[in-house]
Scaffold this motif. Structure first.
Motif, PDB file in Angstrom:
ATOM      1  N   ALA A  65       0.825  -1.208   0.000  1.00 24.51           N
ATOM      2  CA  ALA A  65       0.000   0.000   0.000  1.00 24.51           C
ATOM      3  C   ALA A  65       0.861   1.262   0.000  1.00 24.51           C
ATOM      4  CB  ALA A  65      -0.926  -0.004   1.221  1.00 24.51           C
ATOM      5  N   TRP A  66       1.930   1.265   0.784  1.00 26.62           N
ATOM      6  CA  TRP A  66       2.831   2.418   0.776  1.00 26.62           C
ATOM      7  C   TRP A  66       3.489   2.576  -0.598  1.00 26.62           C
ATOM      8  CZ3 TRP A  66       2.520   6.276   3.809  1.00 26.62           C
ATOM      9  CH2 TRP A  66       2.265   6.151   5.164  1.00 26.62           C
ATOM     10  N   LEU A  79       7.258   9.123   2.289  1.00 21.77           N
ATOM     11  CA  LEU A  79       8.342   8.727   3.182  1.00 21.77           C
ATOM     12  C   LEU A  79       8.296   9.515   4.484  1.00 21.77           C
ATOM     13  CD1 LEU A  79      10.967   7.172   3.660  1.00 21.77           C
ATOM     14  CD2 LEU A  79      12.172   8.876   2.299  1.00 21.77           C
ATOM     15  N   ALA A  80       8.122  10.831   4.366  1.00 21.63           N
ATOM     16  CA  ALA A  80       8.114  11.676   5.562  1.00 21.63           C
ATOM     17  C   ALA A  80       6.905  11.395   6.458  1.00 21.63           C
ATOM     18  CB  ALA A  80       8.129  13.150   5.151  1.00 21.63           C
ATOM     19  N   ALA A 114       6.886   1.360   7.437  1.00 21.83           N
ATOM     20  CA  ALA A 114       7.111   0.584   6.212  1.00 21.83           C
ATOM     21  C   ALA A 114       7.249   1.477   4.992  1.00 21.83           C
ATOM     22  CB  ALA A 114       5.954  -0.399   6.002  1.00 21.83           C
ATOM     23  N   SER A 115       6.816   2.729   5.090  1.00 20.90           N
ATOM     24  CA  SER A 115       6.934   3.652   3.951  1.00 20.90           C
ATOM     25  C   SER A 115       8.387   3.800   3.508  1.00 20.90           C
ATOM     26  CB  SER A 115       6.357   5.016   4.316  1.00 20.90           C
ATOM     27  OG  SER A 115       7.154   5.649   5.310  1.00 20.90           O
ATOM     28  N   ALA A 116       9.329   3.660   4.441  1.00 20.83           N
ATOM     29  CA  ALA A 116      10.747   3.832   4.089  1.00 20.83           C
ATOM     30  C   ALA A 116      11.221   2.762   3.126  1.00 20.83           C
ATOM     31  CB  ALA A 116      11.606   3.814   5.362  1.00 20.83           C
ATOM     32  N   HIS A 117      10.712   1.551   3.248  1.00 16.32           N
ATOM     33  CA  HIS A 117      11.180   0.451   2.418  1.00 16.32           C
ATOM     34  C   HIS A 117      10.722   0.601   0.965  1.00 16.32           C
ATOM     35  CE1 HIS A 117      12.679  -2.106   5.752  1.00 16.32           C
ATOM     36  NE2 HIS A 117      11.796  -1.406   6.434  1.00 16.32           N
ATOM     37  N   SER A 119       9.548   3.645  -0.470  1.00 17.99           N
ATOM     38  CA  SER A 119       9.859   4.951  -1.058  1.00 17.99           C
ATOM     39  C   SER A 119      11.345   5.161  -1.295  1.00 17.99           C
ATOM     40  CB  SER A 119       9.321   6.066  -0.154  1.00 17.99           C
ATOM     41  OG  SER A 119       7.921   5.981  -0.035  1.00 17.99           O
ATOM     42  N   SER A 120      12.202   4.686  -0.373  1.00 18.48           N
ATOM     43  CA  SER A 120      13.632   4.952  -0.533  1.00 18.48           C
ATOM     44  C   SER A 120      14.195   4.240  -1.757  1.00 18.48           C
ATOM     45  CB  SER A 120      14.397   4.526   0.726  1.00 18.48           C
ATOM     46  OG  SER A 120      14.252   3.135   0.977  1.00 18.48           O
TER      47      SER A 120
END
Length: 406
Positions: A65-66, A79-80, A114-117, A119-120
């Protein structure tokens, strides 16, 4: 001058993305270092272990979803916001006392972080040209061991002052990383509709499915080796814990170096999956030596264990880069979300399954069984598809940022 500024900007974006992912991983995968403090608070080992697993459950539930959100609205705010919400939840958890309440907080913080995984990794696809992308993704993949190392350094001494202090620091790290993203990260140019690798649904062919499958197969030997390496050295080889710990820490550092070397190799070779297949075959050979050494109770098993700890993690960045490049800018977030979700789901089952096999038949049989997994992964990896469809670089060897696996 403009190209030089763009070069500096993309490395700044990578550095901030790594910091963000390191902060997220420190909580998501470093929480086991708080288990003694949780037990001192009256929890059983089973309850503390369940709480430590909650962030990973949240991670698995929301990764895709992210990724879809990053595809639609851009990486910066996705991410932020994820890291910021996760950090605020951890700060709120400092006031929670009940086991159920803590579990809910850890689940929600893991789900947000989990957004970091997703988006980065997508930032790297957009900011880095193909000739540098393998190295950049290799650097990004070092964030996980860096996050765990940060947790190992910070959490035990902080827990002496109380669980709330440790959670407050973890929360502050996530909020601080979110602020860095807002200040220094800019979304890369998005591909126009109907152009690039992202034109159409990339899941209509088998290439992405094969990449997911190969990388997931490679997770099995990686976790079989890493989870039980300490116990193997202490119980089977007679090492003292004080010796085994630092040696395995050096293996982790060497594994991070192997990720970078593999990424650079793929940049020079112009292929992600060619090196990935060769490393999978190498891992299978090393695991075979490890299995034979374990059966024979030979010192060769120790050397093979160290080598396996390095080579089994070397393909991580390659598979992520290949997935992002094939999916393209319009689908990379979702594809990376699916990729990470499947890998984490399988990894969660490796430890209990391998542990049961070791308990029933011994280390030799456990290592012998996992020899087959990288062999099958090498067969599944779609090398010919990549070689046949990779675009010819223009004069000067430069490849457009969206080019890559097709």
């Amino acid at each position: 001058m403009r190209e030089e500024q763009g070069g500096r900007q993309r490395w700044v974006v990578l550095a901030v993305g790594m910091a963000a992912m390191t902060a997220g991983c420190a909580f998501q995968f470093g929480l086991p270092y708080l288990i003694p403090a949780l037990r001192d608070g009256g929890l059983s080992l089973g309850q503390a272990g369940l709480l430590a697993a909650c962030p990973t459950v949240g991670l698995v539930l929301t990764l895709t979803a992210w990724g879809a959100a990053a595809d639609r609205w851009g990486e910066r705010w996705v991410l932020a916001s994820g890291l910021g919400v996760g950090g605020l939840v951890l700060l709120g958890a400092t006031a929670v006392r009940g086991t159920v309440g803590l579990g809910v907080c850890f689940l929600l913080a893991g789900a947000a972080g989990a957004s970091a995984h997703a988006s980065s990794g997508r930032l790297i696809l957009g900011w880095f040209p193909a000739r540098e992308r393998g190295l950049a993704m290799g650097l990004r993949q070092t964030s996980l061991p860096l996050g765990v190392a940060l947790a190992a350094l910070l959490l035990p001494p902080l827990a002496v002052h109380g669980r709330a202090v440790a959670l407050a620091v973890l929360g502050a790290l996530s909020v601080g990383a979110a602020l860095l993203v807002v200040l220094f990260v800019r979304d890369p140019a998005r591909p126009e509709a109907g152009t690039g690798a992202g034109a159409g649904n990339p899941y209509r062919t088998l290439v992405l499915w094969r990449l997911h499958g190969a990388a997931t197969l490679l997770v099995v030997p990686q976790f079989t080796v890493s989870v039980f390496a300490f116990v193997f050295l202490v119980d089977e080889r007679g090492w003292s814990p004080s010796t085994a710990g630092p040696v395995l820490a050096c293996v982790q550092v060497a594994g991070a170096g192997a990720r970078l070397a593999a990424g650079r190799w793929s940049d020079v070779a112009g292929s992600r999956t060619g090196p990935m297949r060769r490393l999978a075959l190498t891992a299978s050979a090393v695991l075979a030596v490890l299995a034979v050494g374990a059966f024979a109770h030979s010192v060769a098993a120790t050397a093979a264990l160290m080598a396996a700890g390095v080579v089994t993690v070397s393909t991580n960045g390659l598979s992520f880069t290949a997935v992002a490049e094939y999916a393209g800018g319009a689908w990379a977030g979702r594809a990376l979300g699916v990729h990470t979700t499947v890998q984490n789901a399988v990894a969660a089952g490796v430890a209990p399954t391998a542990g049961a096999l070791i308990g029933a038949a011994g280390y030799g049989w456990a290592y012998a069984v996992v020899v087959a997994f990288p062999l099958v992964a090498a067969l599944v990896t779609p090398v010919r598809v990549e070689a046949a469809s990779r675009p010819t670089p223009p004069r000067g060897g430069r490849i457009a940022p969206e080019s890559g696996l097709r």
